[in-house]
Design a protein around this motif. Structure first.
Motif, PDB file in Angstrom:
ATOM      1  N   SER A   1      10.792 -26.872 -16.198  1.00 40.02           N
ATOM      2  CA  SER A   1       9.742 -25.873 -16.427  1.00 40.02           C
ATOM      3  C   SER A   1      10.113 -24.875 -17.512  1.00 40.02           C
ATOM      4  O   SER A   1       9.242 -24.181 -18.048  1.00 40.02           O
ATOM      5  CB  SER A   1       9.437 -25.121 -15.130  1.00 40.02           C
ATOM      6  OG  SER A   1      10.542 -24.320 -14.740  1.00 40.02           O
ATOM      7  N   TYR A   2      11.405 -24.774 -17.879  1.00 40.22           N
ATOM      8  CA  TYR A   2      11.813 -23.818 -18.905  1.00 40.22           C
ATOM      9  C   TYR A   2      11.164 -24.127 -20.254  1.00 40.22           C
ATOM     10  O   TYR A   2      11.027 -23.239 -21.102  1.00 40.22           O
ATOM     11  CB  TYR A   2      13.333 -23.817 -19.083  1.00 40.22           C
ATOM     12  CG  TYR A   2      14.135 -23.546 -17.832  1.00 40.22           C
ATOM     13  CD1 TYR A   2      13.567 -22.904 -16.739  1.00 40.22           C
ATOM     14  CD2 TYR A   2      15.473 -23.925 -17.752  1.00 40.22           C
ATOM     15  CE1 TYR A   2      14.310 -22.660 -15.591  1.00 40.22           C
ATOM     16  CE2 TYR A   2      16.225 -23.679 -16.613  1.00 40.22           C
ATOM     17  CZ  TYR A   2      15.641 -23.054 -15.534  1.00 40.22           C
ATOM     18  OH  TYR A   2      16.382 -22.806 -14.400  1.00 40.22           O
ATOM     19  N   SER A   3      10.781 -25.380 -20.467  1.00 42.80           N
ATOM     20  CA  SER A   3      10.175 -25.770 -21.744  1.00 42.80           C
ATOM     21  C   SER A   3       8.809 -25.139 -21.954  1.00 42.80           C
ATOM     22  O   SER A   3       8.284 -25.159 -23.060  1.00 42.80           O
ATOM     23  CB  SER A   3      10.056 -27.296 -21.826  1.00 42.80           C
ATOM     24  OG  SER A   3       9.222 -27.793 -20.793  1.00 42.80           O
ATOM     25  N   ALA A   4       8.222 -24.563 -20.900  1.00 39.72           N
ATOM     26  CA  ALA A   4       6.892 -23.964 -21.005  1.00 39.72           C
ATOM     27  C   ALA A   4       6.936 -22.517 -21.479  1.00 39.72           C
ATOM     28  O   ALA A   4       5.877 -21.899 -21.628  1.00 39.72           O
ATOM     29  CB  ALA A   4       6.169 -24.035 -19.654  1.00 39.72           C
ATOM     30  N   VAL A   5       8.121 -21.952 -21.734  1.00 41.91           N
ATOM     31  CA  VAL A   5       8.213 -20.550 -22.116  1.00 41.91           C
ATOM     32  C   VAL A   5       7.380 -20.289 -23.368  1.00 41.91           C
ATOM     33  O   VAL A   5       7.354 -21.093 -24.301  1.00 41.91           O
ATOM     34  CB  VAL A   5       9.686 -20.135 -22.331  1.00 41.91           C
ATOM     35  CG1 VAL A   5      10.326 -20.879 -23.474  1.00 41.91           C
ATOM     36  CG2 VAL A   5       9.794 -18.629 -22.522  1.00 41.91           C
TER      37      VAL A   5
END
Length: 442
Positions: A72-76
């Motif tokens: 989910s960090y890629s959605a920052v």
């Protein structure tokens, strides 16, 4: 992200870690439930999903940090750096045999920092608890058989827990696929003490102390698959795998006896006494525009296949089968009436959730301990210069939890239960800073 910005990010995290380390290390519980294994499991959630039963695997949000699935960090958000910290206050009531007690406590829960490295690649650093140990209780004094005046009392105390400092990355190589990983340094200790004392100081008494210092690594791999259903709806399937391995640390049992002849002490040491379990988490989440989010997770931790030290027929050994596999099912959702509204109640996110789990604790009866909880809460922006979007958000979560651990009473020989009910209020604050805007001067 340029070198200067990266240096500032790392310095900021390091300073925050130094300031919050001692606070996070404090226990937020006071419960005999924590005497088993490495202690009472923390929910490992941040502000946005604490009120949704801890659901995490399918959630992606560029304005919230989801440590449950590193993909989910890629959605920052492209221009955003996120800071998230939380604290809790706790009020519990537990009953064990003929004992009943209320307990209150408070603690810092976590700190996390997330930023974008490049398009489709985000990183997160943080610290959060894994387990907590904190209890102090005694059995009622009972008259010793064959004596009219001599009474015996059993006292049990424990403290410690495990914490993890982690760094993680999430990458979206394709539009509908994201992968990620968390690398953690796991550390902590525990001390459990059981003492058998008598009303007369000249009588025989015994005390046993179980202790260990833990330092090892932990690796978790995550994945999310995003499936557009309509122009307004998206389904996300997520999964996380935790790598199990040996922990090359010692466990120590110290036995101290007191009698009319004096005090005697002896010790037993077990090398390579622990293992971390393999674990798998899977989940799905549905999102409708920026109004509705609903998710469900299932997790399994194979503690039953790990070594853990324990007394067995008077000997102190480390073997498999001293703990149970831990299973947990979580459900949760969020509703935001209008994310573009300037009215506070319209832009507030309302959350609800719950979970059911089987604890990894194993007692002297075959029945498995259980736990279930209900959660609710909300999140609203802290207004800044008449702008709602990209402003700090206050996350509030209320949790009610009931746990039950069956055991065989050493006093009566009958099956009894350790039951606990507690209320927890968790407050998290998410700061959203626009660090990466490129200004042009004309």
């Amino acid at each position: 992200m340029n070198k200067k910005q990266l240096a500032v990010a790392i310095f900021t995290f390091g300073l925050s870690l130094f300031n919050f380390h001692s606070a996070v290390a404090q226990n937020g519980i006071n419960s005999p439930y924590s005497r088993y294994g490495f202690g009472m499991m923390a929910d490992r959630a941040t502000g946005f999903n604490k009120a949704m039963g801890g659901v995490a695997q399918g959630f992606r949000d560029g304005q919230q940090i989801n440590v449950g699935n590193p993909a989910s960090y890629s959605a920052v958000d492209t221009l955003t750096a996120l800071f998230d910290l939380g604290l809790s206050v706790f009020n519990g009531n537990y009953k064990m045999g003929n004992m009943q007690q209320n307990a209150k406590n408070a603690s810092f829960d976590y700190f996390a920092f997330q930023f974008r490295v490049r398009r489709g690649l985000g990183m997160t650093l943080g610290i959060l608890p894994l387990t907590n140990i904190n209890y102090n209780f005694s059995s009622a004094s009972s008259t010793v058989s064959g004596s009219e005046t001599l009474t015996a009392t059993n006292t049990f105390t424990g403290s410690g827990g495990l914490h993890q400092v982690f760094i993680g990355a999430g990458w979206a190589p394709f539009r509908n696929l994201a992968i990620g990983a968390n690398l953690s340094y796991l550390y902590g200790d525990y001390t459990h003490t059981s003492a058998n004392t008598f009303s007369e100081s000249t009588a025989f008494s015994m005390q046993r102390i179980y202790s260990a210092d833990i330092a090892t690594y932990k690796i978790d791999f995550g994945m999310q698959v995003m499936l557009p259903l309509t122009k307004k709806d998206q389904l996300t399937i997520g999964a996380t795998y935790g790598l199990g391995h040996d922990i090359d640390n010692r466990a120590i049992r110290t036995t101290q006896t007191t009698s009319t002849t004096g005090v005697n002490a002896s010790g037993d040491t077990l090398q390579n006494a622990f293992q971390l379990p393999h674990s798998i988490d899977v989940g799905v989440a549905w999102q409708h525009e920026r109004k509705w989010r609903v998710g469900a997770d299932f997790s399994l931790e194979k503690w039953g296949s790990t070594r853990f030290p324990s007394d067995q027929d008077g000997a102190y050994i480390s073997a498999k089968g001293h703990l149970n596999d831990r299973m947990k099912i979580s459900l949760g959702g969020e509703y935001t009436p209008d994310v573009l509204s300037r009215k506070l109640l319209q832009y507030t996110s309302y959350r609800i959730g719950g979970w059911y789990s089987r604890s990894y604790a194993r007692t002297n009866v075959p029945d498995k301990p259980t736990e279930f909880g209900l959660t609710a809460g909300f999140s609203f922006p802290i207004k800044n210069r008449h702008v709602w979007y990209n402003t700090p958000r206050l996350n509030v979560a209320f949790q009610w939890v009931h746990s039950s651990i069956p055991y065989l009473s050493s006093q009566t020989g009958l099956k009894d239960k350790l039951t606990e009910n507690y209320l927890r209020l968790s407050v998290g604050l998410t700061f959203s800073e626009r660090w990466f805007t490129k200004w042009k001067v004309q």
